[in-house]
Design an enzyme around this catalytic site. Structure first.
Site, mmCIF file in Angstrom:
data_model
loop_
_atom_site.group_PDB
_atom_site.id
_atom_site.type_symbol
_atom_site.label_atom_id
_atom_site.label_comp_id
_atom_site.label_asym_id
_atom_site.label_seq_id
_atom_site.Cartn_x
_atom_site.Cartn_y
_atom_site.Cartn_z
ATOM 1 N N CYS A 60 -1.004 8.093 7.238
ATOM 2 C CA CYS A 60 -2.350 7.811 6.721
ATOM 3 C C CYS A 60 -3.274 7.424 7.875
ATOM 4 O O CYS A 60 -2.846 6.795 8.854
ATOM 5 C CB CYS A 60 -2.293 6.681 5.699
ATOM 6 S SG CYS A 60 -1.438 7.127 4.170
ATOM 7 N N CYS A 94 -3.529 3.719 9.270
ATOM 8 C CA CYS A 94 -2.311 3.141 9.839
ATOM 9 C C CYS A 94 -1.670 4.025 10.900
ATOM 10 O O CYS A 94 -0.502 3.836 11.248
ATOM 11 C CB CYS A 94 -1.303 2.854 8.732
ATOM 12 S SG CYS A 94 -1.879 1.638 7.517
ATOM 13 N N CYS A 148 0.833 -1.201 0.000
ATOM 14 C CA CYS A 148 0.000 0.000 0.000
ATOM 15 C C CYS A 148 0.871 1.255 0.000
ATOM 16 O O CYS A 148 0.627 2.206 -0.751
ATOM 17 C CB CYS A 148 -0.930 -0.001 1.203
ATOM 18 S SG CYS A 148 -2.162 1.330 1.185
ATOM 19 N N CYS A 149 1.910 1.262 0.827
ATOM 20 C CA CYS A 149 2.830 2.410 0.867
ATOM 21 C C CYS A 149 3.539 2.582 -0.471
ATOM 22 O O CYS A 149 3.735 3.706 -0.941
ATOM 23 C CB CYS A 149 3.860 2.233 1.975
ATOM 24 S SG CYS A 149 3.214 2.438 3.650
ATOM 25 N N CYS A 157 7.695 4.189 5.899
ATOM 26 C CA CYS A 157 6.756 3.953 4.807
ATOM 27 C C CYS A 157 7.439 3.387 3.578
ATOM 28 O O CYS A 157 6.804 2.755 2.733
ATOM 29 C CB CYS A 157 6.029 5.244 4.433
ATOM 30 S SG CYS A 157 7.098 6.541 3.785
#
Length: 232
Positions: free
Chosen positions: A190, A193, A107-108, A216
């Site tokens: 985010c 998280c 996702c990062c 990240c």
């Protein structure tokens, strides 16, 4: 060049480091999360070069407070060259917005690392707000580094600042705080998280809580933190 700059500026402050960076790397950008401590570096950079390119990554999973704060700080500091970037392929790669629940690294990479590398392609260097006290992987951070894999110069003007220095600078210059700091978020990423931090916990304990992850990935190459500053 990097080794010479680090040696020459060993006993200098952040402003001198920034000014040296603007001379040594004319095509340089500042990357900011507009997070809990970001306003300090942004203010220092604005005082040295008002039109420095500033890159802000909107992952589309940020807190609403961060988006509002970004606009407030940019206007307050009269930043003239802010670019907001987003990933191009989120709809395909993460159509339901749940990738972070299955694979935070992926996702990062999708929402932060890949868009940033694209945005940085025209530049020979970039300025970060990293500091030695933030994590063990940053404990020996230099002012100037060579980014492995790209050859870009990375500049860390606040590398040797302590948390107390950050607070003092904000107070002295009456800089606006990120609203979530007062709600227990000393480090802000985010929304899915990032969680509040309890008294006595490390400031970054709320980032990817209960996971073996504290970065990240935008400062990694091939999944590893790599620095080559002393060799150039």
């Amino acid at each position: 060049m990097v080794g010479a700059l680090n040696a020459r500026l060993t006993h200098h402050g952040a402003t001198d480091v920034l000014r040296a960076a603007f001379v040594a790397v004319p095509d340089i950008a500042l990357v900011s999360s507009f997070g809990a401590e970001s306003v300090v570096l942004l203010h220092l950079a604005a005082m040295a070069k008002r039109d420095v390119p500033v890159i802000f990554i909107d992952t589309e999973m940020l807190f609403a407070e961060t988006l509002v704060y970004q606009q407030e700080v940019a206007e307050r500091l009269r930043l003239r060259n802010v670019t907001i970037i987003r990933a191009d392929d989120v709809a395909r790669a993460d159509p339901d917005g749940t990738l972070h629940q299955r694979d935070t690294d992926a996702c990062c990479a999708l929402r932060k690392t890949q868009p940033l590398q694209t945005a940085l392609a025209p530049y020979s260097g970039w300025i970060t707000g990293r500091k030695r006290y933030q994590s063990g992987s940053r404990a020996t951070l230099d002012f100037f580094e060579v980014e492995a894999g790209t050859g870009r110069i990375k500049v860390n003007p606040l590398a040797r600042w302590a948390r107390a220095d950050i607070v003092e600078y904000m107070d002295e210059n009456r800089l606006p705080r990120h609203p979530l700091v007062a709600q227990g978020y000393p480090s802000i990423g985010c929304a899915p998280c990032t969680s509040p931090v309890a008294e006595g916990e490390d400031a970054r304990a709320g980032r990817w809580r209960d996971q073996d992850k504290d970065e990240c990935g935008i400062h990694f190459v091939n999944g590893k933190m790599v620095r080559t500053g002393a060799k150039t």
